[in-house]
Design an enzyme around this catalytic site. Structure first.
Site, PDB file in Angstrom:
ATOM      1  N   ASP A   1      41.744 -34.940 -24.277  1.00 59.30           N
ATOM      2  CA  ASP A   1      42.188 -34.766 -25.651  1.00 59.30           C
ATOM      3  C   ASP A   1      43.708 -34.599 -25.602  1.00 59.30           C
ATOM      4  O   ASP A   1      44.252 -34.136 -24.596  1.00 59.30           O
ATOM      5  CB  ASP A   1      41.528 -33.519 -26.260  1.00 59.30           C
ATOM      6  CG  ASP A   1      41.975 -33.277 -27.678  1.00 59.30           C
ATOM      7  OD1 ASP A   1      42.010 -34.242 -28.466  1.00 59.30           O
ATOM      8  OD2 ASP A   1      42.319 -32.127 -27.995  1.00 59.30           O
TER       9      ASP A   1
ATOM     10  N   CYS B   1       7.706   7.062 -58.121  1.00 57.95           N
ATOM     11  CA  CYS B   1       6.656   6.173 -58.614  1.00 57.95           C
ATOM     12  C   CYS B   1       6.788   4.802 -57.974  1.00 57.95           C
ATOM     13  O   CYS B   1       7.710   4.554 -57.192  1.00 57.95           O
ATOM     14  CB  CYS B   1       6.717   6.058 -60.139  1.00 57.95           C
ATOM     15  SG  CYS B   1       8.261   5.333 -60.720  1.00 57.95           S
TER      16      CYS B   1
ATOM     17  N   CYS C   1      12.060 -18.972   3.321  1.00 58.45           N
ATOM     18  CA  CYS C   1      12.601 -20.332   3.397  1.00 58.45           C
ATOM     19  C   CYS C   1      12.310 -21.076   2.088  1.00 58.45           C
ATOM     20  O   CYS C   1      11.740 -20.509   1.153  1.00 58.45           O
ATOM     21  CB  CYS C   1      12.024 -21.093   4.585  1.00 58.45           C
ATOM     22  SG  CYS C   1      10.249 -21.374   4.450  1.00 58.45           S
TER      23      CYS C   1
ATOM     24  N   ASP D   1      39.586 -28.512 -25.547  1.00 58.29           N
ATOM     25  CA  ASP D   1      39.799 -27.085 -25.760  1.00 58.29           C
ATOM     26  C   ASP D   1      38.503 -26.307 -25.928  1.00 58.29           C
ATOM     27  O   ASP D   1      38.516 -25.085 -26.059  1.00 58.29           O
ATOM     28  CB  ASP D   1      40.699 -26.842 -26.977  1.00 58.29           C
ATOM     29  CG  ASP D   1      40.133 -27.426 -28.267  1.00 58.29           C
ATOM     30  OD1 ASP D   1      38.933 -27.756 -28.284  1.00 58.29           O
ATOM     31  OD2 ASP D   1      40.888 -27.542 -29.246  1.00 58.29           O
TER      32      ASP D   1
ATOM     33  N   CYS E   1       8.854 -21.014   0.558  1.00 62.10           N
ATOM     34  CA  CYS E   1       8.490 -19.790  -0.178  1.00 62.10           C
ATOM     35  C   CYS E   1       8.995 -19.862  -1.616  1.00 62.10           C
ATOM     36  O   CYS E   1       8.270 -19.537  -2.555  1.00 62.10           O
ATOM     37  CB  CYS E   1       9.086 -18.562   0.505  1.00 62.10           C
ATOM     38  SG  CYS E   1       8.490 -18.285   2.177  1.00 62.10           S
TER      39      CYS E   1
ATOM     40  N   ASP F   1      36.471 -29.867 -29.629  1.00 64.76           N
ATOM     41  CA  ASP F   1      35.980 -30.970 -28.801  1.00 64.76           C
ATOM     42  C   ASP F   1      34.559 -30.753 -28.302  1.00 64.76           C
ATOM     43  O   ASP F   1      34.108 -31.441 -27.383  1.00 64.76           O
ATOM     44  CB  ASP F   1      36.911 -31.166 -27.593  1.00 64.76           C
ATOM     45  CG  ASP F   1      38.329 -31.490 -28.018  1.00 64.76           C
ATOM     46  OD1 ASP F   1      38.483 -32.341 -28.898  1.00 64.76           O
ATOM     47  OD2 ASP F   1      39.270 -30.885 -27.481  1.00 64.76           O
TER      48      ASP F   1
ATOM     49  N   CYS G   1      10.089   2.960 -58.344  1.00 61.99           N
ATOM     50  CA  CYS G   1      11.122   3.337 -57.371  1.00 61.99           C
ATOM     51  C   CYS G   1      10.940   2.535 -56.078  1.00 61.99           C
ATOM     52  O   CYS G   1      11.908   2.051 -55.484  1.00 61.99           O
ATOM     53  CB  CYS G   1      11.037   4.826 -57.061  1.00 61.99           C
ATOM     54  SG  CYS G   1      11.382   5.898 -58.478  1.00 61.99           S
TER      55      CYS G   1
END
Length: 1012
Positions: A667, A153, A71, A888, A74, A892, A156
């Site tokens: 709109d 190295c 219920c 839309d 709970c 908007d 790199c």
């Protein structure tokens, strides 16, 4: 052999699976596998910045299945336990769905903490997986590891790190020379693992992807497993699959849960590997998460039915012994035969009722104890109190009689019948509640179970077809859709033409024509021709999945009116217990003091027994469940009904606000009008022919996305080439084709000016295309004849587009956007409903007034910038009025967000509009009426539910307490009171189910709507 887990970790120990009963079994790895090292830890000590679960910055959201709620009290207990956790931002618990929706900070609290909090509150909890069964959802920030070869190295290393850190979407990158490994934190929605590999290779190094922190779960049904050897074979297959993180096989359900890395392994590859590696012995199919949830609900109903039938079978003999057997001398004499200290009938009653009380009724004691431990009360407390009082009184009466020889009547049948009727009510309630979720079930059933995959060779040639599980479709797959079958996923038509029935998803009744490059929606029906569809969105990203997710979320949300029920539920049970005690004391004291005659007492009864029966009736007749179900059942049905009608409602709070709407602000462009602007008139005011003029204007507008720009470009293209553009082609494609044809002029320094127009340079001279304000701001004089022409356009509801070249006005275009055919009727219908329509537009006053006059709107706001529409909304809200905005959903958005109720119309497949409270999938204004009408009818039903629930308790409790007994001499037995209580909640649910009969108003009846 115990069910197996396998846990492969990238760097940090994963907590997934920690809640299992069995401990995860770490799988052995070959020496070529990754070391358990965190490179990024050496780069940045913030351990929280690179989590595996929910790496995404900000908050995380999960859904948890909660078992044991009966219920509203709970659900309030669970909600309180969750909100009490440090790090939980919001928690909403839905009683009907047995789910909790939790938003939390993953840096402060984990999924497991949330699960434990619910379990500590005395309920069972299970973290629910995503609705998608495959890896379709963007994972946000991921941590990926790459092997990098060719580094010699430190230079790199620095070179590779520098390249990686400059890539868009890469947040951090660290490379280790000693292990030739690179660890990259990247946004998978911006950059893919392949892009990272390509960037490293372009720098002259070798690279390959190893694994990532992404994690997806899939549940598979496995058939063909008959022995322990088969299970070992299955485990061996999964252990050897790169990308599988963890798995668990359930022997009973024959289900396999697999956690895997979606950057390494696809779900279809996983299924194919299991089937092929087992030489076809294992048959694998994907378990649909929604179907699994539905099966759990069905199991709950079946369990309740078994309990009810068991209780009924045990209770009927007890009832017959009390009511029927005294009329049958032979049977009654057997029951009166003494067997030890008690009669045979007493032994039988005691034995049968004990099974009912502590066997079948155990669930009430468990639930009541759970509630009391958490400091709350619920219906189970009332049932446990009432049945226990009846049972233990009867036991005490038997024992007292055996000791003293004074035999008082027993009431074993009261306890048994009470539990039986409550379980009957619970079973009927579960059936009725199942009906409220029919909308989601129908949506889930729209998706086909399988799909025909076109198998292609490397050159792209089709070499065959293969039937696959629809849940295993991947983006890019080309699927064959036969006539009369359902489209399995969202995608684009790459071959064929047909008509598709999309009514079940969008609400549009007429079939949509589909050609090459047309988009299609998964779950819709292909009517005529065969189609080849390339999947673009699958799993949880499809329109259908998003609709289901949105409806589920809405059904889990609470309407503000439900706070009233939650408050009543929190004090209801203690109040009823107090009233029950007062009833017991009142009748007992009244009898002892002689306030009523002894003839009122039952045969062989006494004042205490007489008072006790009234007291038990009060306890069991009171029903908090009816109050708790009044709102969520109605909201659940209403959101489903809305979805079936193409109106997606984002929650009970939106429903509640919509029924109070006083203003609806429309709109103009694309909402009241069709949004399909066309150039109707062109007039040149310079020494330039029309072709040159249109070429100049089209060149300036070619880079704009505005609908008016597209209309001008289409008009100019048609003027030059006499072409009717295909409906399937987008304006963008026209622009590209146009540029290749060479008829448009080169444009530089283009800029769009919201609310005014566009400006650019052509041949070194400035071009302006827009309204008066744009030209006046740039010092361009508008001749009187041009002004007169523009005024004539505006007074005829057309928009005048002025064009200036090198600071001189050279021409005007008239653009018309016709009204939607239903606009006038809908506006009038809103008035009949007591709602005031308003129009807001960025267009000039003359055009706005002409359109408003045509549609019948008197309140107008014109020349309003997009950002200013929100201010218009707020101006109507100042007096406390509820304002709805219809737009839309894109341009908007600010106004939709500012409105009390935002309605995005014509959304079609774009349903994930955050600013809108209602998403109207069709491009019809009728749905505005539908949305408001549905909300009003829903809340009328909710109020009716509350009136019934309150009236039931207000009337039933005094009747049960015996207030009217002195007048009518009729006592309500406790078992009858229990039946009333059980049926009251069922009645409320059935009342809400009547909303399923809702039919949206038709255009012919809208004008008959009146304010009630």
């Amino acid at each position: 052999m115990a069910p197996s887990f396998r846990d492969l970790q990238l760097t940090v120990t994963s907590s997934a699976g920690a809640s299992r009963e069995s401990s995860p079994i770490a799988a052995g790895r070959d020496e070529g596998d990754l070391e358990d090292v965190r490179l990024l830890d050496s780069y940045d000590g913030d351990g929280n910045s690179a989590r595996f679960e929910g790496v995404k910055e900000g908050l995380k959201r999960i859904q948890v299945g909660v078992t044991g709620m009966t219920c509203a009290a709970c659900s309030n207990s669970v909600e309180g336990a969750l909100t009490g956790l440090n790090g939980v931002v919001r928690a909403s618990v839905a009683l009907l769905q047995n789910k909790a929706d939790v938003i939390f900070d993953p840096n402060l609290v984990t999924d497991e903490d949330i699960k434990n909090a619910i379990e500590d509150a005395g309920f069972e909890a299970e973290i629910l997986s995503e609705p998608s069964a495959t890896q379709t959802k963007p994972h946000g920030t991921l941590l990926g590891q790459f092997t990098i070869g060719g580094m010699t190295c430190t230079n790199c290393v620095n070179s590779v790190e520098g390249i990686l850190r400059k890539l868009p979407g890469v947040k951090r990158a660290v490379v280790a020379l000693a292990t030739s490994l690179g660890e990259v934190e990247y946004d998978s929605t911006v950059i893919s693992k392949d892009d990272i590999v390509n960037a490293i290779e372009d720098a002259g190094f070798e690279a390959s992807f190893v694994q990532s922190s992404a994690q997806d779960k899939i549940t598979l049904g496995i058939t063909g497993i008959s022995s322990e050897l088969d299970i070992e074979i299955l485990e061996g297959i999964l252990c050897n699959l790169n990308g599988v993180r963890q798995f668990y096989f359930n022997r009973i359900s024959r289900e396999l849960d697999v956690l895997f890395d979606p950057e390494v392994l696809r779900a279809r590859s996983l299924v194919d590997a299991i089937e092929s590696e087992s030489s076809g012995k294992f048959n694998v199919h994907v378990k649909n998460p929604y179907t699994r949830v539905a099966s759990k609900d069905a199991e709950e109903s079946s369990k309740m039915f078994r309990l009810f039938t068991t209780s009924l079978i045990l209770s009927i003999p007890v009832f017959l012994m009390r009511v029927v057997c005294p009329s049958i001398p032979l049977l009654y004499s057997l029951l009166l035969r003494r067997c030890g200290p008690f009669q045979m009938g007493d032994w039988l009653k005691w034995a049968l009722v004990t099974l009912v009380q502590f066997g079948v009724g155990k669930r009430f004691y468990v639930a009541a104890g759970r509630a009391l431990r958490n400091g709350s009360t619920n219906m189970d407390v009332l049932v446990a109190l009432g049945t226990s009082a009846s049972y233990f009184y009867s036991v005490c009466a038997l024992l007292y009689g055996a000791i003293t020889g004074f035999w008082s009547p027993t009431y074993f049948e009261t306890s048994a019948m009470l539990i039986t009727f409550v379980l009957m009510g619970k079973y009927l309630e579960s059936l009725a509640k199942g009906k409220t979720s029919d909308a989601i079930k129908k949506l889930v059933e729209l998706a086909p179970a399988t799909a025909l995959l076109l198998v292609k060779e490397k050159g792209g040639k089709n070499i065959g077809e293969r039937e696959i599980d629809a849940l295993l479709i991947q983006p890019g797959d080309v699927l064959k859709v036969l006539p009369g079958t359902k489209i399995p996923a969202d995608g684009l038509v790459v071959w064929g033409s047909s008509y598709v029935n999309e009514s079940m998803v969008t609400g549009e009744s007429s079939p949509a024509s589909k050609e090459v490059n047309s988009s299609v929606i998964g779950g819709t029906i292909n009517l005529h021709g065969s189609l080849h569809v390339q999947a673009t969105k699958v799993g949880s990203n499809t329109v259908l999945s998003q609709i289901i997710s949105l409806v589920e979320t809405a059904q889990m949300s609470k309407a503000p009116i439900q706070k009233f029920a939650d408050y009543i539920a929190s004090i209801f049970v203690p109040t009823v217990v107090v009233l029950s005690l007062l009833t017991l004391l009142g009748w007992y004291a009244g009898g002892v003091l002689g306030a009523y005659p002894e003839k009122w007492l039952p045969e062989n009864g006494n004042y205490f027994v007489f008072a006790l029966m009234f007291s038990i009736s009060v306890v069991v007749i009171a029903c908090p469940c009816a109050l708790g179900l009044a709102t969520p059942t109605a909201v659940m049905v209403a959101t489903g009904v809305g979805a079936n009608n193409g109106v997606l409602i984002k929650g009970g709070d939106a429903l509640e606000r919509a029924q109070m709407v006083k203003y609806v602000v429309f709109d103009k462009t694309g909402t009241l009008t069709q949004g399909k602007a066309t150039v109707t008139t062109t007039k040149v005011f310079a020494e330039m022919d029309r072709g040159e003029f249109l070429t100049l204007v089209a060149s300036a507008e070619a880079c704009s996305e505005h609908p008016l720009a597209k209309a001008i470009l289409e008009y100019a293209r048609h003027f030059h080439f006499f072409e009717e553009p295909s409906a399937a082609m987008e304006a963008q494609d026209h622009r590209k084709d146009a540029k290749f044809s060479g008829w448009l002029l080169d444009v530089s320094e283009f800029s769009a000016l919201p609310g005014r127009g566009v400006q650019c340079f052509i041949n070194g001279k400035k071009v302006l295309v827009g309204n008066r304000n744009l030209l006046m701001e740039n010092g361009v004089t508008i001749p009187s004849d041009a002004e007169t022409f523009v005024v004539e356009l505006e007074e005829s509801a057309k928009t005048g587009i002025l064009v200036a070249y090198d600071a001189v006005l050279i021409g005007v275009l008239g653009v018309a956007d016709p009204l939607k055919r239903e606009a006038v009727v809908v506006v009038e219908g809103l008035r009949k409903m007591g709602i005031k329509p308003v129009m807001v537009t960025g267009d000039n006053w003359r055009t706005a007034q002409a359109v408003a006059k045509e549609v019948g709107i008197q309140d107008i706001r014109a020349e309003v910038m997009p950002a200013g529409k929100a201010d218009v909304i707020r101006s109507f809200q100042k007096d406390g009025s509820t304002v709805a905005m219809v737009g839309d959903g894109i341009n908007d958005s600010p106004a939709l967000a500012a409105a009390d109720v935002g309605m995005a119309i014509g959304a079609g497949t774009d349903i994930a509009i955050e600013a809108a409270d209602y998403v109207l999938m069709r491009n019809s204004l009728e749905d505005v009426i539908t949305a408001i009408d549905l909300s009003r009818k829903t809340f009328s039903r909710i109020r009716l539910n509350y009136v019934f629930a309150m009236a039931y308790n207000v009337i039933a409790i005094p009747v049960a307490a015996g207030v009217f007994f002195p007048l009518v001499k009729v006592e309500l037995p406790p078992w009858a009171a229990g039946a009333c209580m059980a049926l009251s909640s069922v009645s409320v649910v059935c009342s809400s189910l009547l909303l399923r009969r809702y039919r949206r108003p038709r255009l012919t009846t809208i004008l008959e709507i009146t304010v009630e």
